[in-house]
Design a protein around this motif. Sequence first.
Motif, short mmCIF file in Angstrom:
data_model
loop_
_atom_site.label_atom_id
_atom_site.label_comp_id
_atom_site.label_asym_id
_atom_site.label_seq_id
_atom_site.Cartn_x
_atom_site.Cartn_y
_atom_site.Cartn_z
N TYR A 152 0.83 -1.21 0.00
CA TYR A 152 0.00 0.00 0.00
C TYR A 152 0.86 1.26 0.00
O TYR A 152 1.80 1.38 0.79
CB TYR A 152 -0.92 0.01 1.23
N VAL A 153 0.52 2.18 -0.90
CA VAL A 153 1.16 3.49 -0.97
C VAL A 153 0.06 4.55 -0.90
O VAL A 153 -1.12 4.23 -0.91
CB VAL A 153 1.99 3.65 -2.27
N ARG A 154 0.47 5.84 -0.87
CA ARG A 154 -0.53 6.89 -0.67
C ARG A 154 -1.17 7.38 -1.95
O ARG A 154 -2.36 7.66 -1.99
CB ARG A 154 0.12 8.10 0.04
N THR A 155 -0.41 7.53 -3.04
CA THR A 155 -0.94 8.21 -4.22
C THR A 155 -0.71 7.41 -5.49
O THR A 155 0.09 6.46 -5.52
CB THR A 155 -0.29 9.59 -4.40
N ARG A 156 -1.39 7.84 -6.53
CA ARG A 156 -1.21 7.24 -7.85
C ARG A 156 0.24 7.35 -8.31
O ARG A 156 0.82 6.39 -8.80
CB ARG A 156 -2.15 7.96 -8.83
N ARG A 157 0.83 8.55 -8.12
CA ARG A 157 2.22 8.75 -8.53
C ARG A 157 3.15 7.81 -7.77
O ARG A 157 4.08 7.24 -8.35
CB ARG A 157 2.63 10.21 -8.29
N ASP A 158 2.90 7.62 -6.47
CA ASP A 158 3.72 6.71 -5.68
C ASP A 158 3.65 5.29 -6.23
O ASP A 158 4.67 4.60 -6.33
CB ASP A 158 3.25 6.70 -4.22
N SER A 159 2.44 4.84 -6.57
CA SER A 159 2.29 3.47 -7.05
C SER A 159 3.01 3.26 -8.37
O SER A 159 3.69 2.24 -8.57
CB SER A 159 0.80 3.12 -7.19
N GLU A 160 2.91 4.22 -9.26
CA GLU A 160 3.52 4.06 -10.57
C GLU A 160 5.05 4.13 -10.50
O GLU A 160 5.74 3.36 -11.18
CB GLU A 160 2.98 5.14 -11.52
N SER A 161 5.60 5.02 -9.67
CA SER A 161 7.06 5.12 -9.56
C SER A 161 7.64 3.88 -8.89
O SER A 161 8.72 3.40 -9.27
CB SER A 161 7.45 6.38 -8.79
N LEU A 162 6.93 3.33 -7.91
CA LEU A 162 7.43 2.13 -7.23
C LEU A 162 7.38 0.93 -8.16
O LEU A 162 8.29 0.08 -8.15
CB LEU A 162 6.60 1.87 -5.96
#
Length: 484
Positions: A253-263
């Motif tokens: 689990y991450v906080r944002t859309r950008r976080d999910s895509e970069s990870l």
Amino acid sequence: MNLVQPSLWNQAQQTLEEVWGYSAFRPSQAEVVQSLLAQRDSLSIMPTGGGKSICFQLPALLQPGLTLVVSPLVALMENQVQELQQRRLPAALLHSELPIRQRKQTLWALEQQKLRLLYLSPETLLSPAVWERICQPNLKINSLVLDEAHCLAQWGDSFRPAYYRLGAVRPALLRTKPPGTRIAIAAFTATADPQAQKTIQHILQLRQPQVFRCNPYRDNLHLLVKTAWTPRGRKQQLLQFIQARPQQAGLVYVRTRRDSESLVTWLQQEGYTTTAYHAGLSPEERRAIEQAWLHGHTQFVICTSAFGLGINKPACRWVIHFHVPFLLSEYVQEIGRAGRDGEPAIALTLVSEPTGWLDSGDKQRRQFFADKLRSQQQIASQLIHKFPRQGTVEAVSRQFPDGAIALSLLQAAGQLRWQDPFHYAIASTNQSSTTLNQLQTQAIAQMTDYLRTRQCRWQFLLSAFGFAAEATNFRCGHCDCCQS
């Protein structure tokens, strides 16, 4: 004590076995089913995987008329309705992503009273096409069910304002039905602390509700919190955890859309096949990711809080919070995705070092969340002097971009009441929103206290969610605090 006639209760037990294949009810299920069959209001707090869906699906099949099930997410509705339809039960769903033909078929089935269960979001329930039909005097409605009721307390005053209008639904419907009509309201959730319980009961206008609470403790779920001293160190801890469990399914689990895509991009560079899941995806993309994970084609998904509700993978062995959730209720919901088969599972949370000097990520995200809430409250306080003292949510929303959220914040502060789900009346312009601010600040601080506690983590959760007696001298023996 059994609240229903013996013959009806025998029929309930028989239906449980014939339709679902269970010879007996789980703890608390029987009492909740009896309450709904007796058309009593209720609030049920049952752990994830505790079988709460049966508690309202079964009574709906045994009673004449329609049960409206208000649910927050399309995936949650689709999974439950698909299972019911596979059992050849008269259930359907309505949401904005449905093809026009399917939507027309469902509305026709609603008008012809061919449904026992209709799943919809609060926004769809209050849409003109649906509201007009359920207000028909000859359409019998026996109950209104709010599934995942914590979403009302968690989102209703700042994200999904339609939730705060649900309390006006029953009185408005009863004015359109024959005299003597009764409509029960039942709210279900896995996570509601004492304050959230009060909010749910107050907003829904529950009448002398029966409250059923199950202890949230899961002896197979091991809670761990580890410090990540730098952003790079956070990634390395995640990578090491996944490398040690090559065959185990999990969620990150991450906080944002950008976080999910970069990870996802970084993990793909490390040789892993994974995908990002967030609210910005199309319905088809979301369903494809869910199915790939459920069927083992994807080992783990990098997701925001949009993933999880109603998606049942019993063999999920771990959940990692790469970013700290803002609220304890959100945390408990998400760790509940792991170990639903009763086998050992791990819930790991990675946190920035306390000062924030080396990694300020957690502190910045927490401050952003608090600032957003404060900004919304300030906007509401300013708009209250611009709104008509009486009006409609539609007119206010047309004139003011944040109008609907402002109305719900005013309601939460005790400054507004709903005459029906569409018409409001401002009761006062003088009351302060200090209490609301304090409650939100306390909710954010509670998550921080959990991460920093040195007591048994399950003991902390039991106490936080209103099980003080069970928490006394409690030690799970398997969280990181107990083991250290």
